[in-house]
Design a protein around this motif. Structure first.
Motif, short mmCIF file in Angstrom:
data_model
loop_
_atom_site.label_atom_id
_atom_site.label_comp_id
_atom_site.label_asym_id
_atom_site.label_seq_id
_atom_site.Cartn_x
_atom_site.Cartn_y
_atom_site.Cartn_z
N TYR A 42 34.21 52.81 25.83
CA TYR A 42 33.45 51.56 25.97
C TYR A 42 34.33 50.46 26.56
N LEU A 43 35.58 50.46 26.16
CA LEU A 43 36.53 49.52 26.76
C LEU A 43 36.66 49.76 28.25
N MET A 44 36.72 51.03 28.65
CA MET A 44 36.88 51.35 30.07
C MET A 44 35.67 50.90 30.89
N THR A 45 34.45 51.13 30.39
CA THR A 45 33.27 50.71 31.16
C THR A 45 33.18 49.18 31.22
N ASP A 46 33.63 48.49 30.18
CA ASP A 46 33.63 47.03 30.22
C ASP A 46 34.61 46.52 31.26
N VAL A 47 35.78 47.12 31.33
CA VAL A 47 36.78 46.71 32.32
C VAL A 47 36.28 47.02 33.73
N ILE A 48 35.72 48.20 33.92
CA ILE A 48 35.18 48.56 35.24
C ILE A 48 34.07 47.60 35.64
N GLY A 49 33.17 47.30 34.71
CA GLY A 49 32.08 46.38 35.01
C GLY A 49 32.57 44.99 35.32
N GLU A 50 33.58 44.53 34.59
CA GLU A 50 34.11 43.18 34.81
C GLU A 50 34.74 43.03 36.19
N VAL A 51 35.46 44.05 36.62
CA VAL A 51 36.21 43.96 37.89
C VAL A 51 35.38 44.45 39.08
N TYR A 52 34.64 45.54 38.89
CA TYR A 52 33.98 46.19 40.03
C TYR A 52 32.46 46.06 40.04
N GLY A 53 31.88 45.51 38.97
CA GLY A 53 30.46 45.25 38.96
C GLY A 53 29.62 46.26 38.19
N LYS A 54 28.36 45.89 38.01
CA LYS A 54 27.43 46.67 37.19
C LYS A 54 27.16 48.05 37.79
N LYS A 55 26.97 48.13 39.10
CA LYS A 55 26.69 49.42 39.73
C LYS A 55 27.83 50.40 39.54
N ALA A 56 29.05 49.90 39.66
CA ALA A 56 30.23 50.76 39.48
C ALA A 56 30.30 51.27 38.04
N ALA A 57 29.99 50.41 37.07
CA ALA A 57 30.01 50.82 35.67
C ALA A 57 28.95 51.89 35.40
N ARG A 58 27.77 51.71 35.98
CA ARG A 58 26.70 52.70 35.79
C ARG A 58 27.06 54.03 36.45
N ARG A 59 27.71 53.99 37.60
CA ARG A 59 28.15 55.23 38.25
C ARG A 59 29.15 55.97 37.37
N THR A 60 30.03 55.23 36.72
CA THR A 60 31.00 55.84 35.82
C THR A 60 30.31 56.51 34.64
N VAL A 61 29.32 55.84 34.06
CA VAL A 61 28.56 56.41 32.95
C VAL A 61 27.83 57.67 33.39
N GLN A 62 27.21 57.63 34.57
CA GLN A 62 26.49 58.80 35.08
C GLN A 62 27.44 59.96 35.37
N ALA A 63 28.62 59.63 35.88
CA ALA A 63 29.63 60.67 36.14
C ALA A 63 30.06 61.32 34.83
N GLY A 64 30.20 60.52 33.79
CA GLY A 64 30.57 61.07 32.48
C GLY A 64 29.49 61.98 31.92
N PHE A 65 28.22 61.60 32.09
CA PHE A 65 27.12 62.42 31.61
C PHE A 65 27.09 63.76 32.33
N LEU A 66 27.19 63.71 33.66
CA LEU A 66 27.18 64.94 34.46
C LEU A 66 28.35 65.84 34.09
N THR A 67 29.51 65.24 33.90
CA THR A 67 30.71 66.02 33.56
C THR A 67 30.55 66.70 32.21
N GLN A 68 29.95 66.00 31.24
CA GLN A 68 29.71 66.61 29.93
C GLN A 68 28.80 67.82 30.03
#
Length: 211
Positions: A42-68
């Motif tokens: 959760y810390l990582m998605t907050d940092v990604i969202g803060e620096v790179y924006g909402k779309k980047a954070a959502r892409r990270t979450v989706q990548a994590g789901f697919l990887t699982q």
């Protein structure tokens, strides 16, 4: 830097799934070993969202789901492969990696809902405050989404398996731990955001000079 943060996020996510089979005690609280790892995602998605924006954070979450999902498919295939004659640890291998369908379902549902909620709350607050009050959106988004994550996972995984009193006790104890970690990780959020912004500014400056 975005790709490195995403790699850390996905790596910790997969590691938490492996560590979840180990339980440990902190006083009267019993937690899966994954608790020390998963909260950092959760810390990582907050940092990604803060620096790179909402779309980047959502892409990270989706990548994590697919990887699982992919990891679970390949773990299942690995378990089904016939063990070599000299391999004497098939039972232990299965015990560690062969989570029940219900646990897997609970993990995926709670992850998908809570991580997307975390991103949504974080960026709703960011739109209101801009770069100010990172501490507020980091804590509020994580603490709220972790509540949903805990309730969903414990309920789906253990409803009807353990008494209701035990179920509620598991929810409360795990959320207390997650709440505490969310409060403690705020300085690290500021540190990582500052580091990432400096890196991106330097990278952009070097690109401008090169052009």
């Amino acid at each position: 830097m975005y790709i490195y943060f995403t790699a850390v996020f996905v790596g910790l996510l997969l590691l938490s799934n492996i560590l979840s089979v180990k339980l440990f005690e902190m006083g009267s609280i019993v937690l899966p070993a994954a608790a020390i790892v998963y909260v950092i995602t959760y810390l990582m998605t907050d940092v990604i969202g803060e620096v790179y924006g909402k779309k980047a954070a959502r892409r990270t979450v989706q990548a994590g789901f697919l990887t699982q999902v992919l990891a679970m498919v390949f773990i299942y295939i690995s378990i089904q492969l016939p063990p070599a004659a000299d391999f004497q640890s098939q039972a232990a291998f299965e015990e560690i990696f062969n989570g029940s369908f219900r646990i897997i379902l609970a993990s995926l549902v709670s992850y998908f809902v809570s991580q997307h909620l975390d991103v949504s709350i974080f960026h709703t607050l960011k739109q209101r405050h801009g770069r100010k009050k990172l501490w507020l959106r980091n804590n509020l988004s994580t603490m709220t989404s972790q509540l949903f994550d805990t309730v969903l996972f414990i309920t789906i995984a253990f409803w009807g398996v353990v008494p209701t009193s035990v179920l509620l006790g598991m929810i409360v104890s795990q959320y207390i731990w997650k709440f505490t970690v969310a409060a403690v990780d705020t300085p690290f959020a500021y540190l990582l955001v500052r580091w990432a912004r400096k890196y991106e500014e330097k990278h952009q400056s070097e690109l401008l000079k090169a052009s």
